[in-house]
Design an enzyme around this catalytic site. Structure first.
Site, PDB file in Angstrom:
ATOM      1  CB  CYS A  97      -0.849   0.088   1.262  1.00 53.06           C
ATOM      2  SG  CYS A  97      -2.024  -1.215   1.419  1.00 53.06           S
ATOM      3  NE  ARG A 102      -8.798  -3.089  -3.259  1.00 52.13           N
ATOM      4  CZ  ARG A 102      -9.278  -3.493  -2.114  1.00 52.13           C
ATOM      5  NH1 ARG A 102     -10.454  -4.048  -2.057  1.00 52.13           N
ATOM      6  NH2 ARG A 102      -8.610  -3.343  -0.997  1.00 52.13           N
TER       7      ARG A 102
HETATM    8  P1  XMP Z   1      -0.363  -7.550   2.903  1.00 57.33           P
HETATM    9  O1  XMP Z   1       0.341  -6.742   3.967  1.00 57.33           O
HETATM   10  O2  XMP Z   1      -0.704  -8.916   3.356  1.00 57.33           O
HETATM   11  O3  XMP Z   1      -1.759  -6.768   2.653  1.00 57.33           O
HETATM   12  O4  XMP Z   1       0.412  -7.523   1.635  1.00 57.33           O
HETATM   13  C1  XMP Z   1      -2.700  -7.167   1.704  1.00 57.33           C
HETATM   14  C2  XMP Z   1      -3.876  -6.216   1.680  1.00 57.33           C
HETATM   15  O5  XMP Z   1      -3.502  -4.931   1.148  1.00 57.33           O
HETATM   16  C3  XMP Z   1      -4.647  -4.298   0.558  1.00 57.33           C
HETATM   17  N1  XMP Z   1      -4.286  -3.847  -0.800  1.00 57.33           N
HETATM   18  C4  XMP Z   1      -3.946  -2.597  -1.108  1.00 57.33           C
HETATM   19  N2  XMP Z   1      -3.946  -1.463  -0.370  1.00 57.33           N
HETATM   20  N3  XMP Z   1      -3.148  -0.245  -2.228  1.00 57.33           N
HETATM   21  C5  XMP Z   1      -3.570  -0.275  -0.947  1.00 57.33           C
HETATM   22  O6  XMP Z   1      -3.582   0.770  -0.287  1.00 57.33           O
HETATM   23  C6  XMP Z   1      -3.123  -1.339  -3.042  1.00 57.33           C
HETATM   24  O7  XMP Z   1      -2.746  -1.278  -4.199  1.00 57.33           O
HETATM   25  C7  XMP Z   1      -3.560  -2.569  -2.450  1.00 57.33           C
HETATM   26  N4  XMP Z   1      -3.716  -3.814  -2.946  1.00 57.33           N
HETATM   27  C8  XMP Z   1      -4.155  -4.577  -1.901  1.00 57.33           C
HETATM   28  C9  XMP Z   1      -5.767  -5.319   0.546  1.00 57.33           C
HETATM   29  O8  XMP Z   1      -6.632  -4.996   1.610  1.00 57.33           O
HETATM   30  C10 XMP Z   1      -5.021  -6.632   0.781  1.00 57.33           C
HETATM   31  O9  XMP Z   1      -5.821  -7.637   1.357  1.00 57.33           O
END
Ligand code: XMP
Length: 484
Positions: free
Chosen positions: A304, A403
């Site tokens: 993120c 999204r």
């Molecule tokens: P981890 O820490 O396990 O987190 O890699 C996965 C979660 O991150 C969210 N997610 C995103 N959040 N930008 C964001 O701000 C993104 O591009 C993004 N893609 C995924 C999502 O909630 C996921 O389960």
């Protein structure tokens, strides 16, 4: 005072690395810990792990493997509806006690056509159906040496042994054994074919006794949808148990009102998210009926960049505690999924202690063999691709757009890169389970509800953090320096 007041009232948004789980008296051994939980109001898991709906994390292979281990994979939506349905169907077909979309043949079809169907679908038998009624069964043995030009009705077995819809696995096993058959058609009271039980599927079930299944005995299956894509939700609804309304900021009037409509149009359990505050949780539970679970945490994910770009966010632990309190104060029992930022089994234990029922992980699962990302060798080590769903390349795939960027948002909020290859998800899960059980052993909590009740936490100072990990030792393969 208005603005100084804001500063004075600013809360501490705790994150995983701020806290430590305090030891508590244990009256059991870690191996006795019970990790069963719920992911929605209606569906249970045997381990509290869910993989993120991301295109480098969860497609059918990950969803099948995780459900077999007792968890859940949420199929991503960064693809066409048809592609997503195909992935979901693969999960559905992986194992079921009673197969529902049975491939059948008519008595007037040719043996040649039957052979072609068997070959195309890799199956060894076909129920023969006329006007929806079961009139026979065609097995490999019936057609092996038969003239291909004959009609099915000339070679099929006519006296078919059938089962009623209420049959249990034990009864089915007994019938299959008693009659030395491999397939048992299921019929309703009018003789209409409604399903098929196969010996192969029963064997597969026994191989994965801890699997997460629905009431039909199928592996639990979930898929992500946009709150604005009711058409996709309705199309998926026929095949999934759970739909996950997948937006970065659910606490938004348009998103919430569209989700309300979506829920009215589907029969699957619907999880909504992501939310990060007490107020959002209250709004969801008081304004939207039939929500079945909440996905919480904004900005903690390893990919993120939301916080960097916007300075907005609600770290997963902070969000979990806020939402858990809101539900408790409003007397609502609903599963909470802590999503983002989890790096270890200890992180999972802390998220559960703060009210989560399960955790969602992207990074950890992206490194597994079953994730869709490409495997590459860099500097003699293996890595897999992992990207945020709001990263430039994921956004470039048309379906990512809604999204994180309902058109007004024209900025990427995610990054992409590589994560270390971790091997099979089964070995990763085994390690996480062992670590989580060990953590719960220290905390003196034998189950997830006990963690909610009894687990105690403490703050760790930045200097303390250095001490609470391996230190003053040369770690080969690391940076090559002696750690402080
Ligand atoms: P981890 O820490 O396990 O987190 O890699 C996965 C979660 O991150 C969210 N997610 C995103 N959040 N930008 C964001 O701000 C993104 O591009 C993004 N893609 C995924 C999502 O909630 C996921 O389960």
């Amino acid at each position: 005072m208005r603005f100084r007041g804001k500063l004075e009232k600013a809360q501490v948004a705790i994150t995983f690395r701020d806290l430590i789980l305090l030891p508590g008296k244990a009256y059991f051994e870690p191996r006795e810990v019970d990790l069963r939980t719920k992911v929605t109001i209606n569906y249970g898991l045997n381990i509290p792990f869910i993989s993120s709906p991301m295109d480098t994390v969860t497609e059918s292979e990950m969803a099948i493997a995780l459900a077999r281990l007792g968890g859940l994979g949420v199929i991503h939506r960064n693809c066409s509806v048809e592609e997503q349905i195909e992935m979901v169907k693969r999960v559905r077909r992986a194992e079921s006690f009673i197969i529902r979309d049975v491939i059948t043949i008519s008595p007037d079809d040719s043996v040649e056509h039957a052979l072609e169907l068997m070959h195309r679908h890799s199956i060894s038998g076909l129920p023969v159906v006329e006007n929806e009624k079961l009139v026979g069964i065609l097995t490999g043995r019936d057609v092996r040496f038969a003239n291909p030009l004959l009609k099915v009705k000339e070679v099929m077995t006519k006296n078919v042994i059938t089962a009623p819809q209420s049959i249990t696995i034990e009864e089915a096993k007994r019938i299959l054994h008693e009659h030395r058959i491999e397939k048992l058609p299921v019929v309703d009271e009018n003789g209409k074919l409604v399903g098929l039980i196969t010996f192969k599927d029963i064997l597969a079930r026994e191989k994965f006794p801890n699997a997460a299944r629905n009431e039909e005995g199928q592996l639990l299956c979930a898929a992500a949808v946009s709150p604005f894509d009711i058409k996709r939700a309705k199309a998926l609804d026929k095949y999934v148990d759970i739909l996950v309304v997948d937006v970065a900021h659910f606490h938004n009037e348009n998103v919430m009102s569209s989700t309300k409509q979506l829920i009215e149009n589907v029969s699957a359990d619907v999880i909504v998210g992501n939310i990060g505050t007490y107020e959002a949780a209250v709004d969801v539970i008081t304004k939207i009926e039939n929500v079945a679970g909440l996905r919480v945490g904004i900005g903690s994910g390893s990919i993120c960049s939301t916080y960097e770009v916007t300075k907005a966010g609600s770290p997963t632990l902070f969000a979990t505690a806020q939402v858990a309190d809101a539900l408790e104060e409003y007397g609502v029992r609903m599963p909470i999924i802590a999503d983002g930022g989890i790096r270890s089994s200890g992180d999972i234990a802390i998220a559960l202690s703060l009210g989560a029922w399960a955790v969602m992980m992207g990074n950890i699962f992206a490194g597994c063999r079953e994730s869709p990302g490409t495997l590459v060798a860099i500097g003699g080590r293996y890595y897999k691709q992992y990207r945020g769903m709001a990263s430039p390349s994921a956004r470039a795939r048309r379906f990512a757009i809604d999204r994180y960027a309902v058109p007004a948002k024209e900025i990427a909020e995610g990054v992409e890169g590589w994560v270390p290859y971790r091997g099979d998800v089964a070995s990763v899960v085994k390690e996480l389970v062992a670590g989580l059980k060990a953590a719960m052993g220290y905390a003196g909590c034998k189950s997830i509800p006990e963690l909610w009740e009894k687990a105690k936490l403490a703050w760790l100072t930045p200097t303390g953090m250095e001490e609470m990990k391996p230190h003053s030792i040369y770690l080969p393969g690391e940076t090559g320096r002696i750690t402080p």
